[in-house]
Every structure is written in structure tokens, then in C-alpha cells.
Write a protein that holds these residues in place. Sequence first.
Motif, PDB file in Angstrom:
ATOM      1  N   GLN A 213       5.296  21.456   3.971  1.00 31.91           N
ATOM      2  CA  GLN A 213       3.931  21.672   3.473  1.00 31.91           C
ATOM      3  C   GLN A 213       3.273  22.859   4.158  1.00 31.91           C
ATOM      4  OE1 GLN A 213       5.241  18.790   4.307  1.00 31.91           O
ATOM      5  NE2 GLN A 213       4.875  17.300   2.665  1.00 31.91           N
ATOM      6  N   LEU A 214       3.594  23.099   5.417  1.00 35.25           N
ATOM      7  CA  LEU A 214       3.075  24.276   6.110  1.00 35.25           C
ATOM      8  C   LEU A 214       3.695  25.550   5.541  1.00 35.25           C
ATOM      9  CD1 LEU A 214       3.153  22.963   9.794  1.00 35.25           C
ATOM     10  CD2 LEU A 214       1.107  23.405   8.429  1.00 35.25           C
ATOM     11  N   ASP A 215       4.993  25.501   5.255  1.00 31.99           N
ATOM     12  CA  ASP A 215       5.678  26.686   4.721  1.00 31.99           C
ATOM     13  C   ASP A 215       5.163  27.066   3.336  1.00 31.99           C
ATOM     14  OD1 ASP A 215       7.202  26.827   7.001  1.00 31.99           O
ATOM     15  OD2 ASP A 215       8.946  25.825   6.132  1.00 31.99           O
ATOM     16  N   THR A 216       4.812  26.066   2.528  1.00 32.90           N
ATOM     17  CA  THR A 216       4.335  26.344   1.171  1.00 32.90           C
ATOM     18  C   THR A 216       2.845  26.646   1.118  1.00 32.90           C
ATOM     19  OG1 THR A 216       3.938  23.984   0.735  1.00 32.90           O
ATOM     20  CG2 THR A 216       6.125  24.868   0.179  1.00 32.90           C
ATOM     21  N   GLY A 217       2.121  26.401   2.227  1.00 31.57           N
ATOM     22  CA  GLY A 217       0.682  26.648   2.250  1.00 31.57           C
ATOM     23  C   GLY A 217      -0.151  25.479   1.789  1.00 31.57           C
ATOM     24  N   ALA A 218       0.494  24.345   1.464  1.00 30.71           N
ATOM     25  CA  ALA A 218      -0.270  23.160   1.064  1.00 30.71           C
ATOM     26  C   ALA A 218      -1.096  22.638   2.239  1.00 30.71           C
ATOM     27  CB  ALA A 218       0.665  22.075   0.547  1.00 30.71           C
ATOM     28  N   LEU A 219      -0.585  22.842   3.466  1.00 25.94           N
ATOM     29  CA  LEU A 219      -1.305  22.449   4.668  1.00 25.94           C
ATOM     30  C   LEU A 219      -1.418  23.647   5.604  1.00 25.94           C
ATOM     31  CD1 LEU A 219       0.313  18.997   5.596  1.00 25.94           C
ATOM     32  CD2 LEU A 219      -1.928  19.380   4.545  1.00 25.94           C
TER      33      LEU A 219
ATOM     34  N   LEU B 154      -1.240   8.425   5.027  1.00 21.29           N
ATOM     35  CA  LEU B 154      -2.141   9.319   5.769  1.00 21.29           C
ATOM     36  C   LEU B 154      -1.983  10.756   5.276  1.00 21.29           C
ATOM     37  CD1 LEU B 154      -2.706   9.361   9.608  1.00 21.29           C
ATOM     38  CD2 LEU B 154      -2.244  11.480   8.395  1.00 21.29           C
ATOM     39  N   LEU B 155      -0.750  11.182   5.078  1.00 18.70           N
ATOM     40  CA  LEU B 155      -0.503  12.555   4.627  1.00 18.70           C
ATOM     41  C   LEU B 155      -1.074  12.786   3.232  1.00 18.70           C
ATOM     42  CD1 LEU B 155       0.788  15.269   5.290  1.00 18.70           C
ATOM     43  CD2 LEU B 155       2.926  14.413   4.307  1.00 18.70           C
ATOM     44  N   ASP B 156      -0.971  11.784   2.365  1.00 16.90           N
ATOM     45  CA  ASP B 156      -1.577  11.910   1.031  1.00 16.90           C
ATOM     46  C   ASP B 156      -3.081  12.118   1.145  1.00 16.90           C
ATOM     47  OD1 ASP B 156       0.740  11.723  -0.416  1.00 16.90           O
ATOM     48  OD2 ASP B 156       0.583   9.580  -0.792  1.00 16.90           O
ATOM     49  N   ALA B 157      -3.714  11.378   2.058  1.00 17.65           N
ATOM     50  CA  ALA B 157      -5.162  11.523   2.248  1.00 17.65           C
ATOM     51  C   ALA B 157      -5.506  12.915   2.754  1.00 17.65           C
ATOM     52  CB  ALA B 157      -5.673  10.455   3.211  1.00 17.65           C
ATOM     53  N   VAL B 158      -4.691  13.442   3.677  1.00 14.95           N
ATOM     54  CA  VAL B 158      -4.913  14.809   4.160  1.00 14.95           C
ATOM     55  C   VAL B 158      -4.776  15.801   3.016  1.00 14.95           C
ATOM     56  CG1 VAL B 158      -4.044  16.618   5.683  1.00 14.95           C
ATOM     57  CG2 VAL B 158      -4.193  14.271   6.522  1.00 14.95           C
ATOM     58  N   LEU B 159      -3.729  15.652   2.211  1.00 17.05           N
ATOM     59  CA  LEU B 159      -3.487  16.577   1.095  1.00 17.05           C
ATOM     60  C   LEU B 159      -4.589  16.491   0.029  1.00 17.05           C
ATOM     61  CD1 LEU B 159       0.367  16.085   0.744  1.00 17.05           C
ATOM     62  CD2 LEU B 159      -0.795  18.198   1.409  1.00 17.05           C
ATOM     63  N   GLN B 160      -5.270  15.362  -0.030  1.00 16.68           N
ATOM     64  CA  GLN B 160      -6.391  15.216  -0.952  1.00 16.68           C
ATOM     65  C   GLN B 160      -7.700  15.716  -0.351  1.00 16.68           C
ATOM     66  OE1 GLN B 160      -6.607  11.213  -2.572  1.00 16.68           O
ATOM     67  NE2 GLN B 160      -4.380  11.117  -2.780  1.00 16.68           N
ATOM     68  N   GLY B 161      -7.633  16.300   0.846  1.00 15.04           N
ATOM     69  CA  GLY B 161      -8.817  16.891   1.450  1.00 15.04           C
ATOM     70  C   GLY B 161      -9.771  15.911   2.085  1.00 15.04           C
ATOM     71  N   GLN B 162      -9.258  14.727   2.502  1.00  8.20           N
ATOM     72  CA  GLN B 162     -10.136  13.709   3.069  1.00  8.20           C
ATOM     73  C   GLN B 162     -10.442  13.920   4.545  1.00  8.20           C
ATOM     74  OE1 GLN B 162     -11.608  11.374   1.145  1.00  8.20           O
ATOM     75  NE2 GLN B 162     -10.595  12.478  -0.526  1.00  8.20           N
ATOM     76  N   GLY B 163      -9.688  14.778   5.227  1.00  5.81           N
ATOM     77  CA  GLY B 163      -9.953  14.986   6.635  1.00  5.81           C
ATOM     78  C   GLY B 163      -8.812  15.699   7.316  1.00  5.81           C
TER      79      GLY B 163
ATOM     80  N   ILE C 260       3.447  17.538  17.919  1.00  6.97           N
ATOM     81  CA  ILE C 260       2.359  16.925  17.157  1.00  6.97           C
ATOM     82  C   ILE C 260       1.132  17.828  17.209  1.00  6.97           C
ATOM     83  CG2 ILE C 260       0.990  14.830  16.829  1.00  6.97           C
ATOM     84  CD1 ILE C 260       3.828  14.518  19.193  1.00  6.97           C
ATOM     85  N   PHE C 261       0.496  18.037  16.055  1.00  3.65           N
ATOM     86  CA  PHE C 261      -0.681  18.904  15.978  1.00  3.65           C
ATOM     87  C   PHE C 261      -1.539  18.517  14.768  1.00  3.65           C
ATOM     88  CE2 PHE C 261       3.190  21.208  14.534  1.00  3.65           C
ATOM     89  CZ  PHE C 261       3.001  21.105  13.153  1.00  3.65           C
ATOM     90  N   PRO C 262      -2.806  18.973  14.738  1.00  2.00           N
ATOM     91  CA  PRO C 262      -3.682  18.667  13.609  1.00  2.00           C
ATOM     92  C   PRO C 262      -3.319  19.510  12.380  1.00  2.00           C
ATOM     93  CG  PRO C 262      -4.944  19.199  15.593  1.00  2.00           C
ATOM     94  CD  PRO C 262      -3.533  19.615  15.842  1.00  2.00           C
ATOM     95  N   VAL C 263      -3.503  18.928  11.200  1.00  2.90           N
ATOM     96  CA  VAL C 263      -3.313  19.647   9.940  1.00  2.90           C
ATOM     97  C   VAL C 263      -4.420  19.256   8.964  1.00  2.90           C
ATOM     98  CG1 VAL C 263      -0.808  19.850  10.160  1.00  2.90           C
ATOM     99  CG2 VAL C 263      -1.779  17.863   8.993  1.00  2.90           C
ATOM    100  N   CYS C 264      -4.666  20.141   8.014  1.00  3.76           N
ATOM    101  CA  CYS C 264      -5.603  19.875   6.928  1.00  3.76           C
ATOM    102  C   CYS C 264      -5.254  20.816   5.784  1.00  3.76           C
ATOM    103  CB  CYS C 264      -7.060  20.060   7.369  1.00  3.76           C
ATOM    104  SG  CYS C 264      -7.472  21.756   7.851  1.00  3.76           S
ATOM    105  N   THR C 265      -5.968  20.716   4.679  1.00  4.75           N
ATOM    106  CA  THR C 265      -5.725  21.630   3.567  1.00  4.75           C
ATOM    107  C   THR C 265      -6.531  22.910   3.772  1.00  4.75           C
ATOM    108  OG1 THR C 265      -7.547  20.724   2.278  1.00  4.75           O
ATOM    109  CG2 THR C 265      -5.382  19.703   1.985  1.00  4.75           C
ATOM    110  N   PRO C 266      -6.098  24.014   3.171  1.00  2.00           N
ATOM    111  CA  PRO C 266      -6.896  25.253   3.261  1.00  2.00           C
ATOM    112  C   PRO C 266      -8.316  25.060   2.733  1.00  2.00           C
ATOM    113  CG  PRO C 266      -4.702  25.715   2.408  1.00  2.00           C
ATOM    114  CD  PRO C 266      -4.837  24.223   2.447  1.00  2.00           C
ATOM    115  N   ASP C 267      -8.462  24.279   1.670  1.00  2.00           N
ATOM    116  CA  ASP C 267      -9.789  24.045   1.104  1.00  2.00           C
ATOM    117  C   ASP C 267     -10.675  23.287   2.084  1.00  2.00           C
ATOM    118  OD1 ASP C 267     -11.688  23.901  -1.274  1.00  2.00           O
ATOM    119  OD2 ASP C 267     -11.408  21.766  -0.840  1.00  2.00           O
ATOM    120  N   PHE C 268     -10.104  22.262   2.767  1.00  2.00           N
ATOM    121  CA  PHE C 268     -10.895  21.502   3.739  1.00  2.00           C
ATOM    122  C   PHE C 268     -11.352  22.424   4.871  1.00  2.00           C
ATOM    123  CE2 PHE C 268     -11.565  18.983   7.526  1.00  2.00           C
ATOM    124  CZ  PHE C 268     -12.270  17.889   7.058  1.00  2.00           C
ATOM    125  N   LEU C 269     -10.465  23.296   5.327  1.00  2.00           N
ATOM    126  CA  LEU C 269     -10.833  24.211   6.407  1.00  2.00           C
ATOM    127  C   LEU C 269     -11.914  25.180   5.954  1.00  2.00           C
ATOM    128  CD1 LEU C 269     -10.262  25.076   9.302  1.00  2.00           C
ATOM    129  CD2 LEU C 269      -8.482  26.600   8.430  1.00  2.00           C
TER     130      LEU C 269
END
Length: 312
Positions: free
Chosen positions: A257-263, A236-245, A166-175
Motif C-alpha cells: 500500500q505504501l508502494d502504490t501510494g494508497a497509504l 483496522l487497515l480497512d478503517a485506515v484506508l477509508q480515512g478514519q484515522g 512499526i510506524f504510523p500510516v494514513c491515507t494521503p487524503d487524511f493527511l
Amino acid sequence: MNFARHLPPLNALKTFEAAARHHSFKRAAEELFVTQAAVSRQIQVLEEFYGLKLFSRLNRQVALTAEGRALYDAASSAFLSLSTASYALLNNTATDYLSLSTTGGFAQLWLMPRLSSLRQACPELKLNMISSETNPDYRERFQAAITLGLEEHPQYAATYLFSEEIFPVCTPDFLARHPGINGLGELSEVPLLDLNAQHWGARLWAPMDWGYWFKQLGVVASVNRQSMSFSHFSVLLDAVLQGQGVGLAWRHLVQHQLDTGALVRPLPDRLLAHDRKHYFVYNRDPAMEPQMLCMREWLLAQTEYLRRDDPR
């Protein structure tokens, strides 16, 4: 004999059975996806039907009265008999299907993207997927399941698949919009997305939320007033992918999603929860053995990457 004349309101009886099993109106409400007030009303309906008190109300829980215990024993036995008969009838109408019980998140995020691979590996397999947030009960004589944890049973075989990472994830844009996340302490400055108590209410394991995750890593986290919680991981994952946190994620559910760069992982920190083991558990039914073994070998091949860092 007209049995219907002596039956209580069945919806109230179902609510009573859940409250008695959990010793809690709150937990029953979480299981049935209703409010705690609705549970109280159904219990009141049942108590008025019998003219008896079925529960003793304590400070933070409820206890069955002698009359309540007698009714619970009968209701629990009746619901189990109905469940067993229903399962048998469903199997009679689809004897060539293999019923696999998994959590909704595992079915949607891990299994669904791999169905083409499963069809190629097991072309004779007809799969009936059942989504449940709890491990199935052996008394229900289920066919197969992906379980968290293992309760051994002589009629069932079990194969270890993987432990949780288990680890934190976010979108590249959010980061990019929050470049100050350089350590665990900075996470308190951004919205943290969590799974709420409703999600974990039916599970026997400790809730894997931010508080627990930080504690396991030896971090004392400050209160984050921007946190949000969700009842299902897919939401929750949809919210992350939408850049909510930033959300806590399980490797087996977000590797694609990590392999494709979405997260992306904003930090390298992770929790290897070796005690939270997942198994493929299946009935030792000779008639289903070829399908079970094919599914077992496919699952082992598909989860091999999750066992590389796992000393068990």
C-alpha cells in the motif's frame, strides 16, 4: 461400558479447560470469543454436574481447587490426544499438502499477494493455509509455521526471516485534511486506530499498541479521546484506508500500500523492534523435505528487503 453416561457437557468442559489454562475467566472469554458471563455460566454448569467447586474465586483471577486440578489434568490430556489424532487424520486425507500456519494478517496481506510467485518458484507445492493468532503447539506436531519468537525443538528446524518495523500510516487524503501533524505530539489531535486486548490476549508478547509504541520512542503521550480499537489488523487497515484515522502498521503488512501510494507515513518516526523476530519453523519430515526447502528459500528471497536494516 457406556462412556457417555459419565461424560460432562463437552462445551462446558472446553470452556473450563480454557479458564483453567489461563487462570482467568476473562482470558478464556477472549480466546473463545464469548462474554465473560458466558464463561461463568459454563463453569457453573460443570460445577453443578459434579456437585463440586472447581475454582476458588480470587480478586482478579481464579485458582483451581484440588478437584478442579484433577479434572483439568484429564481434560488437557484428552484434548491434546484428540488434537493429535485429528491432525493425523487430516494429514492422511491430504498427504501431499504442506500445511502452513500463519496469522490472519500475514496470510491475507503478505502471503496472498505473493501466491503467484510462490507457484512459479515451487510448482510442485500444494499449500494448505491455516490461520491462527498464536504460535502452534509443538505437541500438535504441525508441519510448518511463520512464528513470532522461537521455541527450539529437536524435531523442527527454524530459519530467521525478519524483525518487526512499526510506524504510523494514513491515507494521503487524511493527511491533507490534517496538515498539522508535524511531530509525535500532534498525533493526539487526530483519531488513532489501535488493536485491542482481544487481539493480543492469546499472545505471549507485549501488546504493540499506541501506548507501547510511544513509550518505546520515549514519548509521554496524552490521552486521545478519539481513539478506536479493532480485534483484527485487516479490519483496522480497512478503517485506515477509508480515512478514519492514523493506524500503527507493520512494514511487512503495508509495504504494498505504501508502494502504490494508497497509504503514506505522516511522520518518519518508526520503531525497529529487533527483539520481535519472525521465523519459518518446519518439521524435519524427510517426506516433506523438498517442499519445505523450496518454501524456505522462497520465503528468504521474499523477505530479504525486511532484513536490510536489521543487525539482528
